[in-house]
Enzyme design. Structure first.
Site, short mmCIF file in Angstrom:
data_model
loop_
_atom_site.label_atom_id
_atom_site.label_comp_id
_atom_site.label_asym_id
_atom_site.label_seq_id
_atom_site.Cartn_x
_atom_site.Cartn_y
_atom_site.Cartn_z
CG HIS A 254 -1.93 -1.09 1.23
ND1 HIS A 254 -2.50 -1.58 2.38
CD2 HIS A 254 -2.48 -1.79 0.21
CE1 HIS A 254 -3.36 -2.54 2.06
NE2 HIS A 254 -3.35 -2.69 0.75
C1 LIG Z 1 -0.96 -7.43 -4.94
C2 LIG Z 1 -1.69 -6.21 -4.43
C3 LIG Z 1 -2.85 -6.39 -3.69
C4 LIG Z 1 -3.54 -5.26 -3.23
N1 LIG Z 1 -4.73 -5.47 -2.60
C5 LIG Z 1 -5.50 -4.40 -2.30
C6 LIG Z 1 -6.81 -4.60 -1.77
O1 LIG Z 1 -7.26 -5.74 -1.57
N2 LIG Z 1 -7.56 -3.51 -1.52
C7 LIG Z 1 -7.09 -2.24 -1.74
O2 LIG Z 1 -7.81 -1.27 -1.45
N3 LIG Z 1 -5.84 -2.03 -2.21
C8 LIG Z 1 -5.06 -3.08 -2.53
N4 LIG Z 1 -3.82 -2.87 -3.08
C9 LIG Z 1 -3.38 -1.48 -3.30
C10 LIG Z 1 -4.16 -0.72 -4.36
O3 LIG Z 1 -4.58 -1.57 -5.41
C11 LIG Z 1 -3.31 0.45 -4.90
O4 LIG Z 1 -3.02 1.32 -3.83
C12 LIG Z 1 -4.00 1.25 -5.99
O5 LIG Z 1 -4.43 0.41 -7.03
C13 LIG Z 1 -3.05 2.33 -6.52
O6 LIG Z 1 -3.66 3.02 -7.58
P1 LIG Z 1 -2.85 4.06 -8.49
O7 LIG Z 1 -3.82 4.66 -9.43
O8 LIG Z 1 -2.08 4.97 -7.61
O9 LIG Z 1 -1.76 3.20 -9.25
P2 LIG Z 1 -1.96 2.00 -10.28
O10 LIG Z 1 -3.31 1.41 -10.15
O11 LIG Z 1 -0.79 1.13 -10.12
O12 LIG Z 1 -1.95 2.72 -11.70
C14 LIG Z 1 -0.83 3.19 -12.35
C15 LIG Z 1 -1.00 2.87 -13.83
O13 LIG Z 1 -0.10 3.66 -14.59
C16 LIG Z 1 0.54 2.84 -15.55
N5 LIG Z 1 1.80 3.48 -15.86
C17 LIG Z 1 2.87 3.63 -15.05
N6 LIG Z 1 3.82 4.36 -15.66
C18 LIG Z 1 3.33 4.68 -16.87
C19 LIG Z 1 3.84 5.43 -17.95
N7 LIG Z 1 5.04 5.99 -17.89
N8 LIG Z 1 3.07 5.56 -19.07
C20 LIG Z 1 1.84 5.01 -19.14
N9 LIG Z 1 1.32 4.27 -18.13
C21 LIG Z 1 2.05 4.13 -17.01
C22 LIG Z 1 0.65 1.49 -14.87
O14 LIG Z 1 0.88 0.46 -15.78
C23 LIG Z 1 -0.68 1.42 -14.16
O15 LIG Z 1 -1.69 0.90 -15.00
C24 LIG Z 1 -3.06 -3.95 -3.50
C25 LIG Z 1 -1.88 -3.79 -4.21
C26 LIG Z 1 -1.19 -4.90 -4.67
C27 LIG Z 1 0.08 -4.70 -5.45
#
Ligand SMILES: Cc1cc2nc3c(=O)[nH]c(=O)nc-3n(C[C@H](O)[C@H](O)[C@H](O)COP(=O)(O)OP(=O)(O)OC[C@H]3O[C@@H](n4cnc5c(N)ncnc54)[C@H](O)[C@@H]3O)c2cc1C
Length: 542
Positions: A475
């Site tokens: 997280h």
């Molecule tokens: C295994 C696992 C289990 C988890 N379980 C839970 C759970 O049960 N419940 C919960 O609430 N949270 C959970 N989490 C945490 C939660 O899912 C994350 O905190 C949340 O998804 C983060 O969202 P975000 O938008 O910040 O990043 P992300 O969802 O990671 O989105 C970032 C996106 O940007 C893309 N990207 C990155 N760099 C570039 C670039 N240069 N150009 C184009 N695209 C790019 C990536 O490929 C990705 O698709 C879990 C995390 C993991 C790893």
């Protein structure tokens, strides 16, 4: 080779939990053209959509960045494996689907740090706006939003026992951790609907798939934000091996997540000046907080041999059972594959003097001997795990460029266990798990403690086992944290990068501190609020 440049109102880099939601909202009216770039591919892998399928995605390079942190001094030099979704939906397409918002006071604390508009009363409408709550609308829940939130498909014998034991050990029952009170024990809700995962690609992009105003471009990795005269005017990206660029008439929104958002800012010349100079990158703006203040939950797992065959280990170790479970899921959307792995748990305080919980307990009907590249290898006997998660660690780390090449992952350092509190909270958590397992409802299900084992009993022994076994709870937040200008932060409370025009960061990286719960729902809330602010600002400018 360079292709012709396209123009959009908004460009969003990263189609993850936040990026899908923000791009869908910005393009909703049809008034603005939005480009959503995603480094990963389409969410075609069938295991993405099966709740129990998440274990298949944990280390699949086709949908996962599979980062590894730098060795941790306080953890005997261990590195922390960091899965992150690299696919439409981002990490919401590979996560454990637990729906948890954290404690209301976490957001009030953001407000107290100067983040006006982020106290719980102000963010609650955005949690509700995102939500399609199976239980119906209430003071705390919304219906009709894109994100389906469901109860577990059924109750489970062992989960019932764990919840009852936590209550016998002194915690209050709680049937809604996202309601009036967080503390207590009960079942978790999940971001699933009709027994399928509800990623943000499913929630926000699927309904928008025929929308002319939204261009979703998978397999397109943003490499730099183009900044002219202190203002973001577009992005460069690589797609199909070709370097391309796109212009933004309105704004560029960076949504690459906690590791990639600071990376792309640094690649674009926004970050700690000394680092950028070392990398040979022109400094557009010296912002030391970019890539700093990395915070994560930290957890330790206790594993038990179970006296009865009521766990998932029996499924994991039997081909006929797997075939049966797959058939049940495919035909009726029921059976063990219909549930996300973490069905129940509890929130508690490691010290009664604390005002809010700093420990989360996660029950998993599964125990494993080792975790290899193809996932966890289950014990060959019935077993289950109870994890104690420290929700408010003092530890802070960094995400810094290793190379000016955008295809080289950044260096991730957590610096776990830097304070006595970080150690003590987990020791208390482990002792609480032990206490749960000795309660009347659970004791008869416990044959023996396998990890760390009953020989571990003194504080020093617990600490030793934490240093050997504890892990990142996946997280991470904070690497582009929100705050007032001059407060060692990256974005202001409207998520605009300090000192750079028309550039925002919208994802988990902006959280000033990690909420006391899983981070997907808070990230989606951030995206909903960001979209509303961006559209509001566009109206003012028009
Ligand atoms: C295994 C696992 C289990 C988890 N379980 C839970 C759970 O049960 N419940 C919960 O609430 N949270 C959970 N989490 C945490 C939660 O899912 C994350 O905190 C949340 O998804 C983060 O969202 P975000 O938008 O910040 O990043 P992300 O969802 O990671 O989105 C970032 C996106 O940007 C893309 N990207 C990155 N760099 C570039 C670039 N240069 N150009 C184009 N695209 C790019 C990536 O490929 C990705 O698709 C879990 C995390 C993991 C790893």
């Amino acid at each position: 080779m360079k292709a012709a440049e396209e123009e959009f109102d908004y460009i969003v880099t990263g189609a993850g939990s936040a990026g899908c939601a923000v791009a869908a909202r910005l393009s909703e009216s049809g008034r603005y053209r939005v480009l959503l770039l995603e480094a990963g591919g389409k969410d075609r892998n069938p295991w993405i959509h099966v709740p129990m399928g998440f274990s298949r995605l944990f280390a699949d390079p086709n949908v996962n960045w599979m980062y590894e942190s730098e060795p941790e001094a306080a953890l005997n030099g261990r590195t922390m494996y960091q899965p992150r979704g690299k696919v439409l939906g981002g990490t919401s397409s590979i996560n454990g689907m637990v729906y948890m918002r954290g404690n209301a006071a976490d957001y009030d604390e953001w407000r107290q740090r100067g983040c006006t508009g982020w106290d719980y009363d102000s963010v609650l409408p955005f949690f509700k706006k995102a939500e399609n709550q199976q239980r119906g609308a209430s003071e705390f829940h919304g219906v009709g939003g894109p994100l389906t939130v469901s109860d577990q498909p059924r109750r489970y014998e062992l989960a019932d026992r764990v919840v009852a034991a936590a209550i016998e050990a002194g915690l209050p029952p709680n049937d809604d951790f996202n309601g009036a009170r967080q503390e207590g024990a009960g079942y978790f809700q999940s971001t699933t609907g009709k027994s399928r995962r509800w990623s943000t690609a499913t929630a926000y992009l699927r309904p928008a798939r025929n929308r002319a105003s939204l261009v979703v471009r998978p397999n397109a990795q943003a490499t730099r934000v183009v900044i002219e005269n202190g203002t973001a005017t577009g992005v460069t990206y690589i797609s199909g091996g070709i370097s391309r660029s796109a212009r933004a008439r309105g704004e560029v929104i960076v949504s690459g997540g906690v590791f990639n958002s600071p990376q792309i800012l640094q690649l674009s010349g926004i970050g700690p000046a000394d680092l950028l100079q070392r990398m040979g990158i022109e400094v557009i703006r010296d912002v030391p907080a970019v890539g700093n203040h990395l915070q994560d939950h930290f957890y330790v797992r206790l594993a038990y041999r179970c006296t009865r065959p009521v766990t998932m280990n029996e499924l994991a170790n039997s081909l006929p059972r797997k075939i049966l479970a797959t058939a049940r899921y495919m035909l009726f959307k029921s059976g063990p594959l219909a549930a996300n792995g973490v069905t129940a748990g509890a929130f508690a305080r490691s010290d009664p003097r604390l005002e809010r919980p700093d420990l989360q307990f996660n029950f998993s009907p599964f125990s494993y001997a080792s975790r290899g590249p193809s996932g966890a290898v289950a014990h060959d006997f019935p077993g289950f795990s109870l994890s104690a998660v420290h929700l408010r660690p003092d530890a802070r780390g960094t995400v810094l460029l290793k190379s000016p090449d955008p295809l080289v992952p950044p260096a991730i350092r957590f610096n776990f266990l830097q304070t006595q509190y970080d150690i003590q909270a987990l020791i208390v958590g482990m002792r609480m798990v032990r206490a749960f397992t000795k309660q009347p409802s659970l004791a008869s299900y416990v044959a023996e403690e396998i990890v760390p084992g009953s020989s571990v009993s003194s504080d020093a022994e617990f600490e030793e086992s934490i240093r050997r076994n504890a892990l990142s709870n996946l997280h991470p937040v904070g690497t582009c944290r929100m705050g007032l200008e001059g407060s060692d932060s990256v974005v202001d409370p409207r998520l605009r990068v300090h000192g750079v025009g028309r550039l925002r960061v919208v994802d988990a990286a902006i959280m000033p501190t990690v909420p006391a719960g899983n981070t997907n729902a808070p990230t989606i809330m951030i995206a909903e609020k960001a979209a509303a602010m961006i559209l509001e600002d566009a109206r003012v400018m028009a």
